[in-house]
Design a protein around this motif. Structure first.
Motif, PDB file in Angstrom:
ATOM      1  N   LYS A  74       0.830  -1.203   0.000  1.00  0.00           N
ATOM      2  CA  LYS A  74       0.000   0.000   0.000  1.00  0.00           C
ATOM      3  C   LYS A  74       0.866   1.255   0.000  1.00  0.00           C
ATOM      4  CE  LYS A  74      -4.119  -1.936   2.132  1.00  0.00           C
ATOM      5  NZ  LYS A  74      -5.023  -1.935   3.285  1.00  0.00           N
ATOM      6  N   LYS A  75       1.947   1.253   0.799  1.00  0.00           N
ATOM      7  CA  LYS A  75       2.844   2.412   0.842  1.00  0.00           C
ATOM      8  C   LYS A  75       3.538   2.606  -0.499  1.00  0.00           C
ATOM      9  CE  LYS A  75       3.747   2.510   5.770  1.00  0.00           C
ATOM     10  NZ  LYS A  75       4.728   2.415   6.840  1.00  0.00           N
ATOM     11  N   VAL A  76       4.009   1.515  -1.102  1.00  0.00           N
ATOM     12  CA  VAL A  76       4.675   1.607  -2.394  1.00  0.00           C
ATOM     13  C   VAL A  76       3.703   2.119  -3.448  1.00  0.00           C
ATOM     14  CG1 VAL A  76       5.703   0.226  -4.253  1.00  0.00           C
ATOM     15  CG2 VAL A  76       6.418  -0.144  -1.890  1.00  0.00           C
ATOM     16  N   GLU A  77       2.477   1.634  -3.410  1.00  0.00           N
ATOM     17  CA  GLU A  77       1.463   2.076  -4.364  1.00  0.00           C
ATOM     18  C   GLU A  77       1.162   3.564  -4.198  1.00  0.00           C
ATOM     19  OE1 GLU A  77      -3.175   0.978  -5.169  1.00  0.00           O
ATOM     20  OE2 GLU A  77      -1.809  -0.680  -4.724  1.00  0.00           O
ATOM     21  N   LYS A  78       1.090   4.024  -2.956  1.00  0.00           N
ATOM     22  CA  LYS A  78       0.817   5.434  -2.691  1.00  0.00           C
ATOM     23  C   LYS A  78       1.944   6.314  -3.231  1.00  0.00           C
ATOM     24  CE  LYS A  78      -1.263   6.279   1.192  1.00  0.00           C
ATOM     25  NZ  LYS A  78      -1.566   6.513   2.621  1.00  0.00           N
ATOM     26  N   VAL A  79       3.193   5.907  -3.021  1.00  0.00           N
ATOM     27  CA  VAL A  79       4.339   6.677  -3.524  1.00  0.00           C
ATOM     28  C   VAL A  79       4.332   6.691  -5.048  1.00  0.00           C
ATOM     29  CG1 VAL A  79       6.863   6.684  -3.690  1.00  0.00           C
ATOM     30  CG2 VAL A  79       5.759   6.321  -1.486  1.00  0.00           C
ATOM     31  N   ALA A  80       4.037   5.556  -5.663  1.00  0.00           N
ATOM     32  CA  ALA A  80       3.991   5.485  -7.126  1.00  0.00           C
ATOM     33  C   ALA A  80       2.878   6.371  -7.675  1.00  0.00           C
ATOM     34  CB  ALA A  80       3.801   4.037  -7.575  1.00  0.00           C
ATOM     35  N   ASP A  81       1.729   6.395  -7.017  1.00  0.00           N
ATOM     36  CA  ASP A  81       0.621   7.246  -7.454  1.00  0.00           C
ATOM     37  C   ASP A  81       1.010   8.721  -7.396  1.00  0.00           C
ATOM     38  OD1 ASP A  81      -1.018   5.125  -8.023  1.00  0.00           O
ATOM     39  OD2 ASP A  81      -2.158   5.243  -6.146  1.00  0.00           O
ATOM     40  N   LYS A  82       1.691   9.125  -6.314  1.00  0.00           N
ATOM     41  CA  LYS A  82       2.125  10.514  -6.199  1.00  0.00           C
ATOM     42  C   LYS A  82       3.106  10.875  -7.308  1.00  0.00           C
ATOM     43  CE  LYS A  82       1.482  11.224  -1.249  1.00  0.00           C
ATOM     44  NZ  LYS A  82       2.146  11.512   0.023  1.00  0.00           N
ATOM     45  N   ALA A  83       4.044   9.982  -7.602  1.00  0.00           N
ATOM     46  CA  ALA A  83       5.028  10.245  -8.643  1.00  0.00           C
ATOM     47  C   ALA A  83       4.352  10.359 -10.005  1.00  0.00           C
ATOM     48  CB  ALA A  83       6.090   9.142  -8.662  1.00  0.00           C
ATOM     49  N   MET A  84       3.402   9.494 -10.288  1.00  0.00           N
ATOM     50  CA  MET A  84       2.692   9.549 -11.563  1.00  0.00           C
ATOM     51  C   MET A  84       1.864  10.822 -11.664  1.00  0.00           C
ATOM     52  SD  MET A  84       3.564   7.017 -13.373  1.00  0.00           S
ATOM     53  CE  MET A  84       2.303   6.869 -14.613  1.00  0.00           C
ATOM     54  N   GLN A  85       1.266  11.248 -10.571  1.00  0.00           N
ATOM     55  CA  GLN A  85       0.465  12.470 -10.567  1.00  0.00           C
ATOM     56  C   GLN A  85       1.347  13.682 -10.846  1.00  0.00           C
ATOM     57  OE1 GLN A  85      -2.893  12.494 -10.321  1.00  0.00           O
ATOM     58  NE2 GLN A  85      -2.783  14.654 -10.846  1.00  0.00           N
TER      59      GLN A  85
END
Length: 49
Positions: free
Chosen positions: A28-39
């Motif tokens: 979940k943490k990795v997914e959240k960081v990846a989402d922020k980077a993509m945004q």
């Protein structure tokens, strides 16, 4: 069986148990960081256009 073999097996079992316990929270943490980077990347592309 040598003591070294027993230690290696215990370390492997510990790693498996830790993976099973902490797999979901870490994903979940990795997914959240990846989402922020993509945004951020998406926002920069929009600003360029």
């Amino acid at each position: 069986m040598k003591m070294r073999d027993m230690i290696l097996m215990a370390m492997g079992a510990g790693a498996v148990l830790a993976y099973q316990k902490y797999n979901k929270p870490m994903m979940k943490k990795v997914e959240k960081v990846a989402d922020k980077a993509m945004q951020k990347a998406s926002d920069k592309l929009e600003d360029m256009m």
